[in-house]
Scaffold this motif. Structure first.
Motif, PDB file in Angstrom:
ATOM      1  N   GLN A 272       6.649   9.830   0.711  1.00  0.00           N
ATOM      2  CA  GLN A 272       5.686   8.745   0.526  1.00  0.00           C
ATOM      3  C   GLN A 272       5.146   8.241   1.862  1.00  0.00           C
ATOM      4  OE1 GLN A 272       6.644   5.717  -2.324  1.00  0.00           O
ATOM      5  NE2 GLN A 272       5.374   4.203  -1.306  1.00  0.00           N
ATOM      6  N   ALA A 273       6.021   8.040   2.828  1.00  0.00           N
ATOM      7  CA  ALA A 273       5.575   7.558   4.147  1.00  0.00           C
ATOM      8  C   ALA A 273       4.726   8.612   4.853  1.00  0.00           C
ATOM      9  CB  ALA A 273       6.769   7.176   5.011  1.00  0.00           C
TER      10      ALA A 273
ATOM     11  N   ALA B 238      -1.596   0.794  10.555  1.00  0.00           N
ATOM     12  CA  ALA B 238      -1.862  -0.556  11.062  1.00  0.00           C
ATOM     13  C   ALA B 238      -0.804  -0.910  12.089  1.00  0.00           C
ATOM     14  CB  ALA B 238      -1.862  -1.580   9.927  1.00  0.00           C
ATOM     15  N   LEU B 239      -1.220  -1.699  13.085  1.00  0.00           N
ATOM     16  CA  LEU B 239      -0.305  -2.229  14.084  1.00  0.00           C
ATOM     17  C   LEU B 239      -0.533  -3.731  14.134  1.00  0.00           C
ATOM     18  CD1 LEU B 239      -1.739   0.619  15.413  1.00  0.00           C
ATOM     19  CD2 LEU B 239       0.283   0.304  16.799  1.00  0.00           C
TER      20      LEU B 239
ATOM     21  N   HIS C 112       0.825  -1.213   0.000  1.00  0.00           N
ATOM     22  CA  HIS C 112       0.000   0.000   0.000  1.00  0.00           C
ATOM     23  C   HIS C 112       0.862   1.268   0.000  1.00  0.00           C
ATOM     24  CE1 HIS C 112      -3.483  -2.531   0.770  1.00  0.00           C
ATOM     25  NE2 HIS C 112      -2.804  -3.096   1.756  1.00  0.00           N
ATOM     26  N   GLY C 113       2.180   1.099  -0.130  1.00  0.00           N
ATOM     27  CA  GLY C 113       3.082   2.245  -0.159  1.00  0.00           C
ATOM     28  C   GLY C 113       3.456   2.794   1.199  1.00  0.00           C
ATOM     29  N   ARG C 114       3.220   2.033   2.254  1.00  0.00           N
ATOM     30  CA  ARG C 114       3.487   2.501   3.620  1.00  0.00           C
ATOM     31  C   ARG C 114       4.870   2.040   4.084  1.00  0.00           C
ATOM     32  NH1 ARG C 114      -1.973  -0.269   5.851  1.00  0.00           N
ATOM     33  NH2 ARG C 114      -0.735  -2.005   5.068  1.00  0.00           N
TER      34      ARG C 114
ATOM     35  N   VAL D  73       3.339   1.501   9.190  1.00  0.00           N
ATOM     36  CA  VAL D  73       2.797   0.292   9.795  1.00  0.00           C
ATOM     37  C   VAL D  73       3.837  -0.214  10.780  1.00  0.00           C
ATOM     38  CG1 VAL D  73       2.133  -2.105   9.358  1.00  0.00           C
ATOM     39  CG2 VAL D  73       1.486  -0.324   7.731  1.00  0.00           C
ATOM     40  N   PHE D  74       3.373  -0.638  11.935  1.00  0.00           N
ATOM     41  CA  PHE D  74       4.267  -1.247  12.920  1.00  0.00           C
ATOM     42  C   PHE D  74       3.980  -2.731  12.999  1.00  0.00           C
ATOM     43  CE2 PHE D  74       3.745   3.117  14.490  1.00  0.00           C
ATOM     44  CZ  PHE D  74       5.068   3.500  14.555  1.00  0.00           C
TER      45      PHE D  74
END
Length: 177
Positions: free
Chosen positions: A80-81, A125-126, A41-43, A87-88
């Motif tokens: 980007q981030a 998201a975690l 998703h580019g994260r 996400v962790f």
């Protein structure tokens, strides 16, 4: 609010010298590892391995200091981030009752305030993996300090089943092990 919190939490935000022995030990243990590239998703993805710390010799405040240092370094200039978020992956393998006892409610509340309200990151998201039963009560305590929006982003994966995490992130970003 970000700068107010930074000013009020010198134990986390002052004296960011990674050569300090207590910070060097956390860094060398590989407790906070930004992964290369981005998920599907580019994260930006950051792997956190709490079980590699030694709760008898490591202060929780130093762990959070290193965490914020690593995250700030990983996000610096990463447009980007900053747009797609982060996400962790919280790998809890090796965590014990000593780890559980080292996180008190006051520090947990501080951490949630920093990450949810005062930090210019966008956690999307975690993912929690390898959670030992002894850590479940700590997870519930920390979750109690989370806003509803963040609670919905928590994903606790059954031990040995990472299929949903792999589906969310893609295999390319994840370490082979």
């Amino acid at each position: 609010f970000h700068h107010t919190v930074r000013g009020n939490l010198p134990t986390w935000f002052d004296n960011w010298d990674p050569r300090q022995p207590q910070l060097q030990a956390i860094l060398q243990a590989g407790m906070h590892l930004p992964l290369r590239g981005y998920d599907r998703h580019g994260r930006r993805v950051i792997l956190m391995r709490g079980g590699v710390s030694d709760p008898g010799n490591t202060k929780k405040e130093d762990e959070f200091k290193v965490s914020t240092m690593v995250m700030e370094f990983a996000m610096d200039g990463d447009i980007q981030a900053n747009i797609c978020g982060i996400v962790f992956i919280q790998d809890m393998a090796g965590m014990t009752a000593s780890h559980a006892l080292s996180l008190n409610p006051a520090v947990a509340k501080k951490a949630m305030t920093v990450w949810q309200d005062a930090y210019p990151a966008r956690p999307k998201a975690l993912h929690f993996i390898n959670m030992p039963p002894v850590i479940e009560s700590v997870f519930k305590m920390v979750e109690g300090f989370q806003k509803e929006k963040m609670k919905k982003r928590n994903h606790v994966h059954p031990k040995g089943d990472m299929s949903k995490m792999q589906e969310d992130l893609g295999l390319d970003i994840l370490p082979k092990e």
